[in-house]
Design a protein around this motif. Structure first.
Motif, PDB file in Angstrom:
ATOM      1  N   SER A 235      28.211 -13.006  40.810  1.00  0.00           N
ATOM      2  CA  SER A 235      29.369 -13.305  39.969  1.00  0.00           C
ATOM      3  C   SER A 235      30.547 -12.382  40.251  1.00  0.00           C
ATOM      4  CB  SER A 235      28.982 -13.186  38.485  1.00  0.00           C
ATOM      5  OG  SER A 235      28.503 -11.888  38.193  1.00  0.00           O
ATOM      6  N   GLY A 236      30.428 -11.534  41.256  1.00  0.00           N
ATOM      7  CA  GLY A 236      31.514 -10.607  41.564  1.00  0.00           C
ATOM      8  C   GLY A 236      31.168  -9.776  42.781  1.00  0.00           C
ATOM      9  N   ARG A 237      31.960  -8.754  43.008  1.00  0.00           N
ATOM     10  CA  ARG A 237      31.767  -7.920  44.191  1.00  0.00           C
ATOM     11  C   ARG A 237      30.619  -6.937  43.987  1.00  0.00           C
ATOM     12  NH1 ARG A 237      37.455  -5.316  45.504  1.00  0.00           N
ATOM     13  NH2 ARG A 237      36.356  -4.686  47.418  1.00  0.00           N
TER      14      ARG A 237
ATOM     15  N   GLU B 224      27.647 -13.805  51.586  1.00  0.00           N
ATOM     16  CA  GLU B 224      28.741 -13.040  52.175  1.00  0.00           C
ATOM     17  C   GLU B 224      28.940 -11.674  51.521  1.00  0.00           C
ATOM     18  OE1 GLU B 224      32.309 -15.326  52.354  1.00  0.00           O
ATOM     19  OE2 GLU B 224      31.413 -16.942  53.544  1.00  0.00           O
ATOM     20  N   GLU B 225      28.673 -11.588  50.214  1.00  0.00           N
ATOM     21  CA  GLU B 225      28.930 -10.341  49.497  1.00  0.00           C
ATOM     22  C   GLU B 225      27.663  -9.514  49.316  1.00  0.00           C
ATOM     23  OE1 GLU B 225      31.057  -7.371  47.605  1.00  0.00           O
ATOM     24  OE2 GLU B 225      31.891  -9.153  48.576  1.00  0.00           O
ATOM     25  N   TYR B 226      26.561 -10.158  48.944  1.00  0.00           N
ATOM     26  CA  TYR B 226      25.341  -9.425  48.620  1.00  0.00           C
ATOM     27  C   TYR B 226      24.399  -9.283  49.819  1.00  0.00           C
ATOM     28  CZ  TYR B 226      26.642  -9.454  43.701  1.00  0.00           C
ATOM     29  OH  TYR B 226      27.302  -9.236  42.519  1.00  0.00           O
ATOM     30  N   ILE B 227      23.920 -10.390  50.342  1.00  0.00           N
ATOM     31  CA  ILE B 227      22.910 -10.313  51.402  1.00  0.00           C
ATOM     32  C   ILE B 227      23.458  -9.627  52.647  1.00  0.00           C
ATOM     33  CG2 ILE B 227      21.377 -11.624  52.912  1.00  0.00           C
ATOM     34  CD1 ILE B 227      20.532 -11.501  49.972  1.00  0.00           C
ATOM     35  N   ALA B 228      24.708  -9.867  52.987  1.00  0.00           N
ATOM     36  CA  ALA B 228      25.302  -9.176  54.139  1.00  0.00           C
ATOM     37  C   ALA B 228      25.273  -7.665  53.928  1.00  0.00           C
ATOM     38  CB  ALA B 228      26.729  -9.659  54.369  1.00  0.00           C
ATOM     39  N   ASN B 229      25.564  -7.224  52.709  1.00  0.00           N
ATOM     40  CA  ASN B 229      25.495  -5.791  52.415  1.00  0.00           C
ATOM     41  C   ASN B 229      24.057  -5.282  52.391  1.00  0.00           C
ATOM     42  OD1 ASN B 229      28.181  -4.641  52.094  1.00  0.00           O
ATOM     43  ND2 ASN B 229      28.433  -6.057  50.383  1.00  0.00           N
ATOM     44  N   TYR B 230      23.120  -6.092  51.897  1.00  0.00           N
ATOM     45  CA  TYR B 230      21.705  -5.705  51.942  1.00  0.00           C
ATOM     46  C   TYR B 230      21.299  -5.385  53.378  1.00  0.00           C
ATOM     47  CZ  TYR B 230      20.634  -7.436  47.156  1.00  0.00           C
ATOM     48  OH  TYR B 230      20.563  -7.633  45.802  1.00  0.00           O
ATOM     49  N   ILE B 231      21.710  -6.270  54.280  1.00  0.00           N
ATOM     50  CA  ILE B 231      21.350  -6.102  55.694  1.00  0.00           C
ATOM     51  C   ILE B 231      22.027  -4.857  56.267  1.00  0.00           C
ATOM     52  CG2 ILE B 231      21.526  -7.135  57.991  1.00  0.00           C
ATOM     53  CD1 ILE B 231      21.468  -9.906  56.538  1.00  0.00           C
TER      54      ILE B 231
ATOM     55  N   THR C 242      35.370   6.384  36.101  1.00  0.00           N
ATOM     56  CA  THR C 242      36.251   6.689  34.978  1.00  0.00           C
ATOM     57  C   THR C 242      35.483   7.253  33.785  1.00  0.00           C
ATOM     58  OG1 THR C 242      36.045   4.388  34.293  1.00  0.00           O
ATOM     59  CG2 THR C 242      37.968   4.970  35.627  1.00  0.00           C
ATOM     60  N   GLY C 243      34.154   7.363  33.915  1.00  0.00           N
ATOM     61  CA  GLY C 243      33.339   7.927  32.842  1.00  0.00           C
ATOM     62  C   GLY C 243      32.557   6.911  32.044  1.00  0.00           C
ATOM     63  N   GLU C 244      32.860   5.618  32.197  1.00  0.00           N
ATOM     64  CA  GLU C 244      32.108   4.566  31.517  1.00  0.00           C
ATOM     65  C   GLU C 244      31.108   3.969  32.500  1.00  0.00           C
ATOM     66  OE1 GLU C 244      34.934   1.478  30.476  1.00  0.00           O
ATOM     67  OE2 GLU C 244      36.146   2.010  32.223  1.00  0.00           O
ATOM     68  N   LYS C 245      30.369   2.934  32.074  1.00  0.00           N
ATOM     69  CA  LYS C 245      29.420   2.291  32.976  1.00  0.00           C
ATOM     70  C   LYS C 245      30.152   1.670  34.161  1.00  0.00           C
ATOM     71  CE  LYS C 245      26.273  -1.653  33.265  1.00  0.00           C
ATOM     72  NZ  LYS C 245      25.765  -2.865  32.602  1.00  0.00           N
ATOM     73  N   MET C 246      29.605   1.850  35.370  1.00  0.00           N
ATOM     74  CA  MET C 246      30.191   1.233  36.550  1.00  0.00           C
ATOM     75  C   MET C 246      30.042  -0.280  36.445  1.00  0.00           C
ATOM     76  SD  MET C 246      29.531   2.158  40.584  1.00  0.00           S
ATOM     77  CE  MET C 246      30.129   3.838  40.346  1.00  0.00           C
ATOM     78  N   SER C 247      31.123  -1.010  36.693  1.00  0.00           N
ATOM     79  CA  SER C 247      31.111  -2.455  36.500  1.00  0.00           C
ATOM     80  C   SER C 247      31.959  -3.151  37.551  1.00  0.00           C
ATOM     81  CB  SER C 247      31.651  -2.799  35.107  1.00  0.00           C
ATOM     82  OG  SER C 247      31.841  -4.189  34.956  1.00  0.00           O
ATOM     83  N   SER C 248      31.455  -4.286  38.030  1.00  0.00           N
ATOM     84  CA  SER C 248      32.206  -5.077  39.010  1.00  0.00           C
ATOM     85  C   SER C 248      33.520  -5.579  38.445  1.00  0.00           C
ATOM     86  CB  SER C 248      31.365  -6.273  39.474  1.00  0.00           C
ATOM     87  OG  SER C 248      30.239  -5.850  40.202  1.00  0.00           O
ATOM     88  N   SER C 249      33.569  -5.761  37.125  1.00  0.00           N
ATOM     89  CA  SER C 249      34.772  -6.309  36.496  1.00  0.00           C
ATOM     90  C   SER C 249      35.812  -5.238  36.176  1.00  0.00           C
ATOM     91  CB  SER C 249      34.393  -7.057  35.214  1.00  0.00           C
ATOM     92  OG  SER C 249      33.798  -6.175  34.273  1.00  0.00           O
ATOM     93  N   LYS C 250      35.490  -3.965  36.449  1.00  0.00           N
ATOM     94  CA  LYS C 250      36.423  -2.868  36.196  1.00  0.00           C
ATOM     95  C   LYS C 250      36.647  -2.101  37.499  1.00  0.00           C
ATOM     96  CE  LYS C 250      34.901  -2.462  31.386  1.00  0.00           C
ATOM     97  NZ  LYS C 250      34.251  -1.603  30.370  1.00  0.00           N
ATOM     98  N   PRO C 251      37.621  -2.533  38.303  1.00  0.00           N
ATOM     99  CA  PRO C 251      37.812  -1.992  39.651  1.00  0.00           C
ATOM    100  C   PRO C 251      37.949  -0.476  39.722  1.00  0.00           C
ATOM    101  CG  PRO C 251      39.153  -3.946  39.332  1.00  0.00           C
ATOM    102  CD  PRO C 251      38.579  -3.613  37.993  1.00  0.00           C
ATOM    103  N   LYS C 252      38.569   0.133  38.726  1.00  0.00           N
ATOM    104  CA  LYS C 252      38.759   1.587  38.782  1.00  0.00           C
ATOM    105  C   LYS C 252      37.451   2.348  38.541  1.00  0.00           C
ATOM    106  CE  LYS C 252      43.644   1.638  37.440  1.00  0.00           C
ATOM    107  NZ  LYS C 252      44.648   2.149  36.456  1.00  0.00           N
ATOM    108  N   SER C 253      36.465   1.672  37.951  1.00  0.00           N
ATOM    109  CA  SER C 253      35.199   2.338  37.641  1.00  0.00           C
ATOM    110  C   SER C 253      34.235   2.335  38.816  1.00  0.00           C
ATOM    111  CB  SER C 253      34.525   1.654  36.443  1.00  0.00           C
ATOM    112  OG  SER C 253      33.931   0.419  36.824  1.00  0.00           O
TER     113      SER C 253
END
Length: 364
Positions: free
Chosen positions: A73-75, A123-130, A250-261
């Motif tokens: 659902s995201g990067r 393209e985003e997940y499996i390519a990075n897994y490899i 940024t100190g909060e939970k790392m999240s795909s929907s929060k680019p700065k985190s």
């Protein structure tokens, strides 16, 4: 008792979690594991359900499987790398690997089309897994789309016979506004986890599912249904491990929907290192205060990056921690070390990603 939402929880109090939901401490089984991974020895994997079955398989070289899934659902960010690291370790330990692309769940919960799920997953997940080192060419690696796996879909339908809406509501908090497809998706999760034990996949065997604690509702439901269908299928209750979430930059939970985190695995080297250099640390307000009182590595996103991903040598990591606590090292120096390590990691990823993309497209 509080509910855990697998589609939105942000859990921080791990001790409270283990007390409320009966997750056992991973350290209780650590001594039984031959050649444990650094995620295990460093306490990043903090909890477990029934891991003694897997420890027995590891010790006595018995057949077992590791199952994981992704809802594309995201990067993909560096926090997701923990799952890949675990898959690589289990592959080295001889496990059969099953990876589900939860395209049906992505559609029901997030409205993402099946074609988009497939594209994102490859393209985003499996390519990075490899690129990160997972060997997808081995016979023990199995990748599939939920929507195209008839064994999973048929099993989900069958096990639904012994689940009521009241149970689903009590576990997940579903209400009258929840769409029926979303209510159905936990059964697909259960089927994902249990299907490696079907006869066509080699029959009953121990299965371990490495997850974040927000996924425990699926684990509890699966273990319950494995018991209810044990006579019919011979299912063994699956095991699970639970890893800590990474703190965001940024100190909060790392999240795909929060680019700065987050540091995304497809960030440019320049952007990745820039994020590290601007990340929140556990330092004091001034250099003089830090020299006098020391820093706080346990509240530092930079130190966490070192622990989770960037430093393999435990003695070097302990040296950094000690110097931080004693005020012998400043945050700027730590950031530069982390930025250099991130640069090396991303140079390696960039070098491998083109071939990884090409290989990923051949898997489905």
């Amino acid at each position: 008792m509080n509910m855990i939402d697998p589609w939105g929880s942000s859990i921080i109090d791990y001790d409270k979690l283990t007390q409320q939901f009966g997750i056992k401490a991973f350290k209780d089984v650590l001594e039984d594991i031959p050649n444990p991974s650094k995620l295990m020895t460093r306490g990043i994997i903090f909890g477990q359900r029934d891991y003694k079955n897997i420890a027995d398989c590891l010790e006595n070289k018995k057949n077992f499987a590791t199952m994981t899934g992704m809802m594309p659902s995201g990067r993909m960010h560096i926090g997701h790398k923990m799952v890949v690291d675990q898959l690589i370790w289990y592959q080295q330990m001889g496990a059969d690997l099953y990876v589900s692309i939860a395209d049906m769940e992505a559609y029901a919960a997030r409205g993402i089309s099946k074609s988009k799920s497939r594209e994102l997953a490859l393209e985003e997940y499996i390519a990075n897994y490899i690129a990160l080192g997972l060997d997808v060419t081995r016979d023990n690696f199995h990748l599939y789309l939920q929507s195209e796996n008839d064994s999973v879909k048929d099993l989900a339908y069958t096990i639904g016979k012994k689940v009521t809406f009241s149970q689903m509501r009590s576990i997940y908090g579903f209400d009258n506004s929840t769409n029926i497809a979303h209510i159905y998706t936990p059964l697909l999760q259960v089927a994902d986890i249990l299907h490696p034990q079907l006869e066509e996949y080699g029959g009953p065997k121990p299965v371990v599912v490495p997850v974040g604690p927000d996924q425990d509702p699926h684990i509890r439901l699966t273990r319950d249904l494995a018991t209810k269908f044990s006579e019919e299928y011979g299912f063994i209750e699956p095991s699970a491990t639970f890893h800590r979430f990474m703190t965001g930059l940024t100190g909060e939970k790392m999240s795909s929907s929060k680019p700065k985190s987050a540091i995304y695995l497809t960030d440019s080297i320049k952007d990745a290192t820039k994020k590290v250099k601007s990340a929140k640390t556990g330092g004091r307000e001034s250099l003089s205060e830090q020299k006098e009182l020391g820093g706080n590595p346990d509240e530092c996103s930079i130190y966490e990056l070192l622990v989770y991903h960037l430093v393999d040598d435990d003695s070097k990591l302990e040296e950094v921690r000690t110097k931080c606590l004693n005020g012998e090292i400043m945050c700027g120096e730590c950031k530069m070390c982390a930025a250099d390590a991130i640069e090396d990691m991303f140079e390696d990823l960039d070098a491998k990603r083109s071939d990884a993309h090409e290989l990923a497209q051949t898997l489905l």
